[in-house]
Write a protein that holds these residues in place. Structure first.
Motif, PDB file in Angstrom:
ATOM      1  N   PHE A 122       0.823  -1.212   0.000  1.00  0.00           N
ATOM      2  CA  PHE A 122       0.000   0.000   0.000  1.00  0.00           C
ATOM      3  C   PHE A 122       0.861   1.267   0.000  1.00  0.00           C
ATOM      4  CE2 PHE A 122      -2.732   3.297   1.650  1.00  0.00           C
ATOM      5  CZ  PHE A 122      -4.015   2.977   1.233  1.00  0.00           C
ATOM      6  N   GLN A 157      -4.350  -0.187  -4.229  1.00  0.00           N
ATOM      7  CA  GLN A 157      -5.137   0.489  -3.191  1.00  0.00           C
ATOM      8  C   GLN A 157      -4.490   1.804  -2.780  1.00  0.00           C
ATOM      9  OE1 GLN A 157      -5.017  -3.050  -0.644  1.00  0.00           O
ATOM     10  NE2 GLN A 157      -7.262  -3.050  -0.599  1.00  0.00           N
ATOM     11  N   ARG A 162      -9.937   0.390  -5.287  1.00  0.00           N
ATOM     12  CA  ARG A 162     -10.593  -0.371  -4.224  1.00  0.00           C
ATOM     13  C   ARG A 162     -10.722  -1.828  -4.633  1.00  0.00           C
ATOM     14  NH1 ARG A 162     -16.149   1.994  -2.538  1.00  0.00           N
ATOM     15  NH2 ARG A 162     -15.755   0.654  -0.719  1.00  0.00           N
ATOM     16  N   ASP A 170     -14.344  -3.281   1.511  1.00  0.00           N
ATOM     17  CA  ASP A 170     -12.939  -3.286   1.132  1.00  0.00           C
ATOM     18  C   ASP A 170     -12.225  -4.475   1.767  1.00  0.00           C
ATOM     19  OD1 ASP A 170     -12.306  -0.662  -0.378  1.00  0.00           O
ATOM     20  OD2 ASP A 170     -13.552   0.002   1.307  1.00  0.00           O
TER      21      ASP A 170
END
Length: 387
Positions: A122, A157, A162, A170
């Motif tokens: 991420f 993400q 998403r 999610d």
């Protein structure tokens, strides 16, 4: 010292170009370059020294660009376990270097404890998004040293995409959760149509299969047999939906398995290409121009062995220097190549810390001062005093 060729007299003038990689666990590449420079300046104060620490896409890639004069940009992002970390990226005009290890690397794991099922990329997506906001139109993405096996789902993400389960919620982070993936919503991602993304790494390894991101790599990130099975199932589900959305067949493309599958997401959603990391970085840092007119290039790495022959920094430096007609020697912690292997790699000689300190633990602790000692032998053999 191990030599592949006998040194010859060098012409007057010129400089020594220092282009080492890191000594993992001891010194960063800029620190290695500084110690080599300090030793050479004491041994041959009349010879100009130019420092150009390098990297091949792993730990230290952003720092090597920053050491070469690129602007450092610090940003708080999500680490591989979700804890915030402060990461750096490098900017030069409309070009950027983003290093996965800064945000999602093994060294960012709290206490060094592996999280094979839940570690995420991420934060790397957040770094990429910030580079785009800063106006970057060419982004080099270094992918070495990853802590995650999430197929680059976290990167998507972090860019604003998403990943949803069957109830529209999610997904939690990590590769194991991808088994529950039901749909992708990419409307929150930035427009990357004018951005060129280059993955700095060897264009080998696929997302799935015997040598894939889970089966071939996840064990090195702490995954056991059952965890590898879960990760592989998640990556298969991710590949099915990601390829359907991107309308591209990516999973079997060389480089898609890089960094636990981050290469897959970069290829599928960023339109990225994959290039050998060290060659890409040397061009980016201006190595050819800096090598022009040099007496000697000194490269290095903690360990120089057969693994180094597979695209590691010292080999790339040696080949680039050979194209410029400049001899290359390597300063290393430990060596494991034969004279024939050195000749093929275009390295004229290797100087190891273990030549002057047989205790490996002491070499790790005192790598800096020992490197400075090692430069005496390099100077004596390759930098004859000027008359």
């Amino acid at each position: 010292m191990q030599s592949a060729d006998s040194p010859s007299d060098l012409p007057p003038g010129g400089h020594v170009l220092l282009a080492p990689d890191k000594f993992k666990g001891s010194l960063t590449a800029p620190e290695v370059a500084r110690h080599l420079a300090a030793g050479l300046r004491r041994a041959r104060p009349d010879v100009p020294v130019v420092e150009l620490p390098v990297a091949d896409g792993g730990d230290g890639t952003a720092e090597s660009a920053i050491a070469a004069g690129w602007r450092r940009v610090r940003l708080e992002v999500s680490g591989p376990t979700g804890r915030p970390v402060t990461a750096s990226l490098a900017i030069d005009g409309r070009s950027a270097v983003v290093e996965l290890a800064q945000a999602s690397g093994l060294r960012r794991l709290p206490g060094g404890r592996p999280r094979p099922l839940s570690a995420t990329s991420f934060g790397t997506g957040q770094l990429l998004a910030h580079a785009v906001r800063l106006g970057a139109r060419k982004i080099v993405l270094g992918v070495g040293g990853a802590a995650c096996t999430d197929g680059g789902a976290g990167l998507v993400q972090g860019l604003g995409g998403r990943l949803l389960d069957a109830t529209g919620r999610d997904l939690p982070p990590g590769g194991a959760a991808l088994r529950s993936l039901h749909a992708l919503d990419l409307r929150g991602m930035p427009d990357l149509s004018g951005v060129r993304v280059i993955v700095a790494g060897e264009p080998e390894g696929t997302l799935l299969g015997r040598n894939g991101s889970a089966t071939g790599q996840a064990g090195r990130r702490g995954a056991g047999r059952e965890e590898i099975r879960l990760l592989d199932a998640g990556l298969r589900r991710w590949a099915d939906l990601a390829e359907a959305v991107s309308r591209t067949a990516i999973r079997d493309r060389p480089g898609s398995g890089a960094a636990g599958g981050v290469g897959f997401a970069a290829l599928a959603f960023l339109g990225a290409t994959v290039e050998p990391g060290i060659g890409l970085m040397l061009d980016l840092l201006g190595f050819p121009a800096k090598a022009r007119g040099a007496h000697l290039v000194v490269t290095g790495q903690g360990t120089l062995d057969v693994r180094s022959l597979r695209g590691r920094a010292p080999i790339g430096v040696a080949r680039a220097a050979a194209r410029a007609g400049v001899p290359v020697v390597a300063a290393v912690g430990r060596r494991g190549l034969t004279g024939e292997q050195l000749r093929k790699a275009r390295i004229q000689a290797v100087y190891a810390l273990t030549d002057i300190e047989p205790d490996a633990a002491r070499c790790m602790r005192q790598a800096g001062p020992l490197l400075e000692q090692l430069t005496v032998a390099i100077a004596d053999e390759w930098l004859p005093p000027r008359r």
